[in-house]
Design a protein around this motif. Sequence first.
Motif, PDB file in Angstrom:
ATOM      1  N   TRP A 173      -2.084   9.640  16.093  1.00  0.00           N
ATOM      2  CA  TRP A 173      -1.434   9.776  14.781  1.00  0.00           C
ATOM      3  C   TRP A 173      -0.434   8.662  14.540  1.00  0.00           C
ATOM      4  O   TRP A 173      -0.272   8.193  13.416  1.00  0.00           O
TER       5      TRP A 173
ATOM      6  N   TRP B  30      -2.406   8.363  10.845  1.00  0.00           N
ATOM      7  CA  TRP B  30      -1.623   8.954   9.749  1.00  0.00           C
ATOM      8  C   TRP B  30      -1.658   8.089   8.491  1.00  0.00           C
ATOM      9  O   TRP B  30      -1.707   8.594   7.378  1.00  0.00           O
ATOM     10  N   THR B  31      -1.643   6.770   8.689  1.00  0.00           N
ATOM     11  CA  THR B  31      -1.559   5.870   7.531  1.00  0.00           C
ATOM     12  C   THR B  31      -2.930   5.488   6.963  1.00  0.00           C
ATOM     13  O   THR B  31      -3.009   4.735   5.995  1.00  0.00           O
TER      14      THR B  31
ATOM     15  N   TRP C 181       2.554  17.247   2.731  1.00  0.00           N
ATOM     16  CA  TRP C 181       3.517  16.455   3.506  1.00  0.00           C
ATOM     17  C   TRP C 181       3.204  14.971   3.546  1.00  0.00           C
ATOM     18  O   TRP C 181       4.092  14.177   3.818  1.00  0.00           O
ATOM     19  N   GLN C 182       1.939  14.562   3.271  1.00  0.00           N
ATOM     20  CA  GLN C 182       1.692  13.113   3.213  1.00  0.00           C
ATOM     21  C   GLN C 182       2.330  12.493   1.976  1.00  0.00           C
ATOM     22  O   GLN C 182       2.465  11.274   1.893  1.00  0.00           O
TER      23      GLN C 182
ATOM     24  N   PRO D 145       7.783  12.315   5.970  1.00  0.00           N
ATOM     25  CA  PRO D 145       7.020  13.502   6.398  1.00  0.00           C
ATOM     26  C   PRO D 145       7.415  14.023   7.775  1.00  0.00           C
ATOM     27  O   PRO D 145       7.418  15.234   7.999  1.00  0.00           O
TER      28      PRO D 145
ATOM     29  N   ALA E  35       1.294   7.022  -2.650  1.00  0.00           N
ATOM     30  CA  ALA E  35       1.338   7.975  -1.538  1.00  0.00           C
ATOM     31  C   ALA E  35       1.772   9.359  -2.000  1.00  0.00           C
ATOM     32  O   ALA E  35       1.397  10.366  -1.399  1.00  0.00           O
TER      33      ALA E  35
ATOM     34  N   LEU F  99      -0.828  12.124  -2.398  1.00  0.00           N
ATOM     35  CA  LEU F  99      -1.567  12.629  -1.241  1.00  0.00           C
ATOM     36  C   LEU F  99      -1.273  14.111  -1.031  1.00  0.00           C
ATOM     37  O   LEU F  99      -0.393  14.679  -1.678  1.00  0.00           O
TER      38      LEU F  99
ATOM     39  N   THR G 118      -2.862  16.733   5.904  1.00  0.00           N
ATOM     40  CA  THR G 118      -3.371  15.881   6.982  1.00  0.00           C
ATOM     41  C   THR G 118      -4.606  15.090   6.532  1.00  0.00           C
ATOM     42  O   THR G 118      -5.496  15.635   5.891  1.00  0.00           O
ATOM     43  N   PRO G 119      -4.632  13.789   6.854  1.00  0.00           N
ATOM     44  CA  PRO G 119      -5.706  12.925   6.339  1.00  0.00           C
ATOM     45  C   PRO G 119      -7.059  13.171   6.991  1.00  0.00           C
ATOM     46  O   PRO G 119      -7.167  13.762   8.061  1.00  0.00           O
TER      47      PRO G 119
ATOM     48  N   SER H 184       4.373  21.154   4.863  1.00  0.00           N
ATOM     49  CA  SER H 184       3.409  20.689   3.860  1.00  0.00           C
ATOM     50  C   SER H 184       3.181  21.744   2.778  1.00  0.00           C
ATOM     51  O   SER H 184       3.174  21.432   1.588  1.00  0.00           O
TER      52      SER H 184
END
Lengths: 359, 359
Positions: free
Chosen positions: A24, A29-30, A206-207, A212, A226, A229, A232-233, B85
């Motif tokens: 992550w 994460w990004t 949370w993204q 976050p 962002a 979003l 979680t990605p 989140s």
Amino acid sequence: MPAAAEERLAEYARVWASRGIRAWGEGWWTMPMTVGDQIGRIVGAPPGSVVMHQNVTVAEAIVLSCFDLRGERNRIVYEEPNFPSVRYLHQAQAARGAEIVVCPDDAGVVEALDERTLLVPISHVLFRNGEIQDVEAIVRRAHEVGALVLLDAYQSAGIVPLDVAALDVDFAVGGSVKWLCGGPGAAWLYVRPDLAERLEPTYVGWQAHARPFAFEPELEYAKGAARFLTGTPNVPALYAATPGYDLIEEIGVERIRESSLRQTELLIRLADEAGFEVGSPRDPACRGGTVTVRVPEFEAVHRELGERGILCDFRPDAGLRLGPHYYNSDEELVFAMEQIAEILETGAYERHLGAVARF
Amino acid sequence: MPAAAEERLAEYARVWASRGIRAWGEGWWTMPMTVGDQIGRIVGAPPGSVVMHQNVTVAEAIVLSCFDLRGERNRIVYEEPNFPSVRYLHQAQAARGAEIVVCPDDAGVVEALDERTLLVPISHVLFRNGEIQDVEAIVRRAHEVGALVLLDAYQSAGIVPLDVAALDVDFAVGGSVKWLCGGPGAAWLYVRPDLAERLEPTYVGWQAHARPFAFEPELEYAKGAARFLTGTPNVPALYAATPGYDLIEEIGVERIRESSLRQTELLIRLADEAGFEVGSPRDPACRGGTVTVRVPEFEAVHRELGERGILCDFRPDAGLRLGPHYYNSDEELVFAMEQIAEILETGAYERHLGAVARF
């Protein structure tokens, strides 16, 4: 599938197995932003203005979540030929107070716009027949009356040159199960940078938070796209998708378009010679990457083509959709059209009549 | 990562390369439902009542999209210890008209519920300290006053027995980056079957249509939880996720829970012996799968542990989170606790002080 996608999927498994939770902090994460930036290079969007989602419908729902639909300006004006999934989404906004206005075509959209219009979801290229829409005229009129344009570029990104910044659209979306060759699970959302600073989506996770990993109790929106979003990605889908984008970047959309125009021209000529009805624009300036050919019993013909290893698709009320991409040869197109003629002449399609062909 | 996940990812690549567009009719399109049914077997949900989404936040946003938040019944009552989140998501509903009520704990939620309450988002097990919440009491009171309960089972599904039908919750969600061992991109949403027949999400796409491949102009909701779907499914993430679910099904959550309780008991005993503060419940009936250990400078200790190949995580204001699963041995737990003590005694953590540890 791009050959490198297999290796990327294996790499995902290797990183998952060997790095586990540490992955992550090492790029996972990004990914919705870094992969979004790659899409940005293909569609003319600046860094930080594109983020990735599972599909276009989710991306558009987040756009819709920014707006109160009970005010004076509550109209969503869209084209009837938009893709059904987003048509259903926009129709459903009536329950939230929106007034839905459906126009037959792009010219109709321009006429329908006025100060009551909030959002204008349109297509760059129509999915049914590959017709390019007059986006400039719609954007000009929309901005005159203070409305926002949401461009669906699913059928154009990667085959027709697209510059979302130059077009001055407010939002743009697209996916990867088409010309970008990235597979399912990887859709993109562009938000005009000044809008991204002031809009506040209510579908948020949370993204979209400024910090976050501080696990703060209160929501504070991140800067840039962002904030559009969610949680979680979608790491595996983004691993699988980028080899397709790499190839588009490497070849370049201008070169792909050149070859595409020549090949769709060839398909139209072959269809004319065979006496098939062509549903796509003959004017190259209005034609995307697809040629729609309407032959008798095209659903059954499509099925027989599939069994012969010739992959195209069809849409109800439209016909067979032939969409050559940079990896197709002219010989393949000639062969496909010969096969269609042969299937019709010999009646080889007849055994598929009445079968339920859903895909 | 389950070993079979690597093979499943390779299989996804094979199917994509060899079947292409035909794969949609050969299982891809229905994966959000078929994989959802597998989750249903783990969490006590009947077939057709669970569907898959990219993450829990998207799943909860779709639930929220069913409701008008401007009526008399517009309260969202949630626990402060919910995962950030979804806290951010629920807070953002204030802009849509919701009144947000935040309670300190599960008992506080029961007290706060009344006829103004629309939705009650709670956690089965708290992410910070692994405490099991009194779901039954909340559901009982919520249903007395006509409110709906949305259970977040991210921290319980796969480690603590869960039967969403027996609990009579109205919605439940969870993801796979925890005990289900499925990786990112694979979250699930359960909708109580009678609710799924009458609720109409406004955040909706073609997978939620009764006949998606008819490309009909008007939205007609599918039956069951399928109407809580959006656009094109997240195929690669679902391929990657199922080997983790297979193992949970094969071993069985009851057996996993038995081993987990024994191992978390062991961790608590070791922490007591080392003089570390334990943040998780000592009563096994209230304890999920995690033991939170609060040691000095735990962020730096966490980083040093990571460099030594011992994977756990931490949360601000909580401490180190040790979550043994079925594949961990007692020896590994003893070793981890010895290492924590050694890192503290020798000051090996000091070189990480001040480093930004986000993950």
